[in-house]
Design a protein around this motif. Structure first.
Motif, PDB file in Angstrom:
ATOM      1  N   TRP A 189       4.835   0.270  13.160  1.00  0.00           N
ATOM      2  CA  TRP A 189       4.227   1.566  12.845  1.00  0.00           C
ATOM      3  C   TRP A 189       5.003   2.277  11.738  1.00  0.00           C
ATOM      4  CZ3 TRP A 189       5.761   6.713  13.195  1.00  0.00           C
ATOM      5  CH2 TRP A 189       4.742   7.663  13.126  1.00  0.00           C
ATOM      6  N   LEU A 190       6.329   2.296  11.855  1.00  0.00           N
ATOM      7  CA  LEU A 190       7.166   2.912  10.823  1.00  0.00           C
ATOM      8  C   LEU A 190       7.030   2.186   9.490  1.00  0.00           C
ATOM      9  CD1 LEU A 190      10.449   3.733  12.762  1.00  0.00           C
ATOM     10  CD2 LEU A 190       8.890   5.361  11.693  1.00  0.00           C
ATOM     11  N   PHE A 191       7.005   0.862   9.548  1.00  0.00           N
ATOM     12  CA  PHE A 191       6.848   0.080   8.323  1.00  0.00           C
ATOM     13  C   PHE A 191       5.558   0.449   7.607  1.00  0.00           C
ATOM     14  CE2 PHE A 191       4.934  -3.469   6.101  1.00  0.00           C
ATOM     15  CZ  PHE A 191       5.894  -3.699   5.137  1.00  0.00           C
ATOM     16  N   MET A 192       4.476   0.600   8.359  1.00  0.00           N
ATOM     17  CA  MET A 192       3.182   0.932   7.736  1.00  0.00           C
ATOM     18  C   MET A 192       3.270   2.261   6.998  1.00  0.00           C
ATOM     19  SD  MET A 192       1.188  -1.579   8.206  1.00  0.00           S
ATOM     20  CE  MET A 192      -0.536  -1.154   8.122  1.00  0.00           C
ATOM     21  N   ARG A 193       3.935   3.237   7.565  1.00  0.00           N
ATOM     22  CA  ARG A 193       4.043   4.555   6.908  1.00  0.00           C
ATOM     23  C   ARG A 193       4.923   4.473   5.668  1.00  0.00           C
ATOM     24  NH1 ARG A 193       1.078   3.795  10.934  1.00  0.00           N
ATOM     25  NH2 ARG A 193      -0.156   5.577  11.546  1.00  0.00           N
ATOM     26  N   ILE A 194       6.076   3.835   5.798  1.00  0.00           N
ATOM     27  CA  ILE A 194       7.016   3.770   4.674  1.00  0.00           C
ATOM     28  C   ILE A 194       6.466   2.892   3.552  1.00  0.00           C
ATOM     29  CG2 ILE A 194       9.317   2.960   4.000  1.00  0.00           C
ATOM     30  CD1 ILE A 194      10.203   3.759   6.902  1.00  0.00           C
ATOM     31  N   SER A 195       5.931   1.724   3.911  1.00  0.00           N
ATOM     32  CA  SER A 195       5.395   0.837   2.872  1.00  0.00           C
ATOM     33  C   SER A 195       4.171   1.445   2.203  1.00  0.00           C
ATOM     34  CB  SER A 195       5.051  -0.538   3.452  1.00  0.00           C
ATOM     35  OG  SER A 195       3.957  -0.463   4.343  1.00  0.00           O
ATOM     36  N   GLY A 196       3.399   2.226   2.948  1.00  0.00           N
ATOM     37  CA  GLY A 196       2.240   2.899   2.356  1.00  0.00           C
ATOM     38  C   GLY A 196       2.646   3.863   1.255  1.00  0.00           C
ATOM     39  N   VAL A 197       3.700   4.615   1.491  1.00  0.00           N
ATOM     40  CA  VAL A 197       4.187   5.565   0.477  1.00  0.00           C
ATOM     41  C   VAL A 197       4.739   4.813  -0.733  1.00  0.00           C
ATOM     42  CG1 VAL A 197       5.937   7.329   0.011  1.00  0.00           C
ATOM     43  CG2 VAL A 197       4.645   7.392   2.151  1.00  0.00           C
ATOM     44  N   ILE A 198       5.519   3.769  -0.484  1.00  0.00           N
ATOM     45  CA  ILE A 198       6.076   2.981  -1.589  1.00  0.00           C
ATOM     46  C   ILE A 198       4.951   2.312  -2.376  1.00  0.00           C
ATOM     47  CG2 ILE A 198       7.542   1.011  -2.185  1.00  0.00           C
ATOM     48  CD1 ILE A 198       9.239   1.747   0.304  1.00  0.00           C
ATOM     49  N   LEU A 199       3.949   1.799  -1.673  1.00  0.00           N
ATOM     50  CA  LEU A 199       2.813   1.163  -2.350  1.00  0.00           C
ATOM     51  C   LEU A 199       2.049   2.151  -3.224  1.00  0.00           C
ATOM     52  CD1 LEU A 199       1.423  -1.291   0.326  1.00  0.00           C
ATOM     53  CD2 LEU A 199       2.102  -1.860  -2.005  1.00  0.00           C
ATOM     54  N   LEU A 200       1.927   3.389  -2.780  1.00  0.00           N
ATOM     55  CA  LEU A 200       1.268   4.400  -3.620  1.00  0.00           C
ATOM     56  C   LEU A 200       1.976   4.541  -4.960  1.00  0.00           C
ATOM     57  CD1 LEU A 200       0.351   7.245  -1.107  1.00  0.00           C
ATOM     58  CD2 LEU A 200      -1.225   5.880  -2.486  1.00  0.00           C
ATOM     59  N   VAL A 201       3.296   4.605  -4.919  1.00  0.00           N
ATOM     60  CA  VAL A 201       4.072   4.725  -6.162  1.00  0.00           C
ATOM     61  C   VAL A 201       3.897   3.469  -7.018  1.00  0.00           C
ATOM     62  CG1 VAL A 201       6.411   4.900  -7.104  1.00  0.00           C
ATOM     63  CG2 VAL A 201       5.754   6.304  -5.138  1.00  0.00           C
ATOM     64  N   LEU A 202       4.018   2.304  -6.399  1.00  0.00           N
ATOM     65  CA  LEU A 202       3.902   1.052  -7.147  1.00  0.00           C
ATOM     66  C   LEU A 202       2.509   0.879  -7.760  1.00  0.00           C
ATOM     67  CD1 LEU A 202       5.790  -1.400  -4.742  1.00  0.00           C
ATOM     68  CD2 LEU A 202       6.568  -0.595  -6.972  1.00  0.00           C
ATOM     69  N   VAL A 203       1.476   1.128  -6.982  1.00  0.00           N
ATOM     70  CA  VAL A 203       0.102   0.919  -7.471  1.00  0.00           C
ATOM     71  C   VAL A 203      -0.259   1.925  -8.547  1.00  0.00           C
ATOM     72  CG1 VAL A 203      -2.328   1.028  -6.799  1.00  0.00           C
ATOM     73  CG2 VAL A 203      -0.713  -0.256  -5.402  1.00  0.00           C
ATOM     74  N   PHE A 204       0.059   3.198  -8.330  1.00  0.00           N
ATOM     75  CA  PHE A 204      -0.288   4.189  -9.359  1.00  0.00           C
ATOM     76  C   PHE A 204       0.557   4.005 -10.616  1.00  0.00           C
ATOM     77  CE2 PHE A 204      -2.408   6.548  -5.883  1.00  0.00           C
ATOM     78  CZ  PHE A 204      -3.656   6.638  -6.483  1.00  0.00           C
ATOM     79  N   GLY A 205       1.805   3.554 -10.467  1.00  0.00           N
ATOM     80  CA  GLY A 205       2.610   3.221 -11.641  1.00  0.00           C
ATOM     81  C   GLY A 205       2.002   2.049 -12.398  1.00  0.00           C
ATOM     82  N   HIS A 206       1.554   1.051 -11.665  1.00  0.00           N
ATOM     83  CA  HIS A 206       0.900  -0.120 -12.254  1.00  0.00           C
ATOM     84  C   HIS A 206      -0.373   0.306 -12.997  1.00  0.00           C
ATOM     85  CE1 HIS A 206      -0.589  -4.306 -12.354  1.00  0.00           C
ATOM     86  NE2 HIS A 206      -1.755  -3.802 -11.995  1.00  0.00           N
ATOM     87  N   LEU A 207      -1.185   1.112 -12.363  1.00  0.00           N
ATOM     88  CA  LEU A 207      -2.428   1.569 -12.998  1.00  0.00           C
ATOM     89  C   LEU A 207      -2.150   2.421 -14.232  1.00  0.00           C
ATOM     90  CD1 LEU A 207      -4.588   2.434  -9.866  1.00  0.00           C
ATOM     91  CD2 LEU A 207      -4.896   0.511 -11.446  1.00  0.00           C
ATOM     92  N   PHE A 208      -1.151   3.290 -14.149  1.00  0.00           N
ATOM     93  CA  PHE A 208      -0.826   4.147 -15.291  1.00  0.00           C
ATOM     94  C   PHE A 208      -0.400   3.312 -16.493  1.00  0.00           C
ATOM     95  CE2 PHE A 208       2.195   6.580 -17.846  1.00  0.00           C
ATOM     96  CZ  PHE A 208       1.388   7.653 -18.204  1.00  0.00           C
ATOM     97  N   VAL A 209       0.499   2.357 -16.263  1.00  0.00           N
ATOM     98  CA  VAL A 209       0.992   1.532 -17.369  1.00  0.00           C
ATOM     99  C   VAL A 209      -0.123   0.667 -17.948  1.00  0.00           C
ATOM    100  CG1 VAL A 209       2.512  -0.422 -17.916  1.00  0.00           C
ATOM    101  CG2 VAL A 209       3.395   1.529 -16.646  1.00  0.00           C
ATOM    102  N   ASN A 210      -0.967   0.119 -17.091  1.00  0.00           N
ATOM    103  CA  ASN A 210      -2.007  -0.784 -17.573  1.00  0.00           C
ATOM    104  C   ASN A 210      -3.209  -0.070 -18.169  1.00  0.00           C
ATOM    105  OD1 ASN A 210      -0.568  -3.058 -16.863  1.00  0.00           O
ATOM    106  ND2 ASN A 210      -1.512  -3.213 -14.869  1.00  0.00           N
ATOM    107  N   LEU A 211      -3.525   1.118 -17.693  1.00  0.00           N
ATOM    108  CA  LEU A 211      -4.755   1.765 -18.128  1.00  0.00           C
ATOM    109  C   LEU A 211      -4.556   2.962 -19.052  1.00  0.00           C
ATOM    110  CD1 LEU A 211      -6.689   1.691 -14.732  1.00  0.00           C
ATOM    111  CD2 LEU A 211      -6.772   0.036 -16.608  1.00  0.00           C
ATOM    112  N   MET A 212      -3.421   3.615 -18.984  1.00  0.00           N
ATOM    113  CA  MET A 212      -3.242   4.852 -19.735  1.00  0.00           C
ATOM    114  C   MET A 212      -2.320   4.700 -20.950  1.00  0.00           C
ATOM    115  SD  MET A 212      -5.119   6.792 -17.871  1.00  0.00           S
ATOM    116  CE  MET A 212      -4.817   8.505 -18.024  1.00  0.00           C
ATOM    117  N   VAL A 213      -1.320   3.853 -20.833  1.00  0.00           N
ATOM    118  CA  VAL A 213      -0.344   3.693 -21.906  1.00  0.00           C
ATOM    119  C   VAL A 213      -0.908   2.725 -22.948  1.00  0.00           C
ATOM    120  CG1 VAL A 213       1.991   2.886 -22.441  1.00  0.00           C
ATOM    121  CG2 VAL A 213       1.562   4.145 -20.335  1.00  0.00           C
ATOM    122  N   GLY A 214      -0.654   2.993 -24.198  1.00  0.00           N
ATOM    123  CA  GLY A 214      -1.109   2.105 -25.273  1.00  0.00           C
ATOM    124  C   GLY A 214      -2.615   2.181 -25.469  1.00  0.00           C
ATOM    125  N   ASP A 215      -3.241   1.023 -25.612  1.00  0.00           N
ATOM    126  CA  ASP A 215      -4.684   0.954 -25.860  1.00  0.00           C
ATOM    127  C   ASP A 215      -5.500   0.935 -24.580  1.00  0.00           C
ATOM    128  OD1 ASP A 215      -4.275   0.926 -28.591  1.00  0.00           O
ATOM    129  OD2 ASP A 215      -4.166  -1.268 -28.677  1.00  0.00           O
TER     130      ASP A 215
END
Length: 152
Positions: A31-57
């Motif tokens: 249960w704790l893992f799901m909460r902690i990994s969910g928060v970390i995944l939010l940072v990782l996924v939105f960082g991934h999307l930002f770099v791939n979709l917003m930066v550069g072309d």
């Protein structure tokens, strides 16, 4: 048909462990893992999307050379590896919980969880291998097919 009385049922807040769901500590850790990994995944996924979709072309720049350029840097290899591993463990844990909740027969539960764990291992091993063995500049390839950062 037998009648149930209050002595047949465990107290609602009684501490119990079952072979089906593991010990109470196992479920607490999951249960704790799901909460902690969910928060970390939010940072990782939105960082991934930002770099791939917003930066550069943006999305138009994503091609073989873009991925090759990213994976030539250890930072992005670790970023994508963390995203892969956390997402797979997070998702597998969630599906494991659903199987425990809804699969009534022990045999069905065993088969479903075995397939789930097999899919997890295959996906994580293959994904990890791809991230760390990806070569955007394979030797012997025609120069016109290689990304611009490859030495011809």
């Amino acid at each position: 048909m037998t009648k149930l009385d209050a002595t047949d049922l465990p107290a609602p807040r009684a501490r119990r462990t079952t072979a089906l769901r593991g010990g109470a500590n196992t479920e607490l850790i999951a249960w704790l893992f799901m909460r902690i990994s969910g928060v970390i995944l939010l940072v990782l996924v939105f960082g991934h999307l930002f770099v791939n979709l917003m930066v550069g072309d943006g999305v138009h720049a994503i091609d073989f050379a873009f991925v090759g350029g990213k994976w030539s840097e250890p930072f992005w290899q670790v970023w994508d590896l963390l995203m892969l591993w956390l997402a797979m463990i997070h998702g597998t844990n969630g599906v494991r919980t659903i199987i425990n909740d809804y699969a009534e027969r022990t045999g069905t539960r065993l088969v479903l969880k075995s397939l789930l764990y097999l899919a997890f291992v295959v996906t994580v091993v293959m994904g990890t291998l791809v991230i760390f063995t990806f070569d955007p500049c394979p030797p012997g390839s025609p120069a016109d097919l290689l990304p611009s950062f490859c030495a011809a």
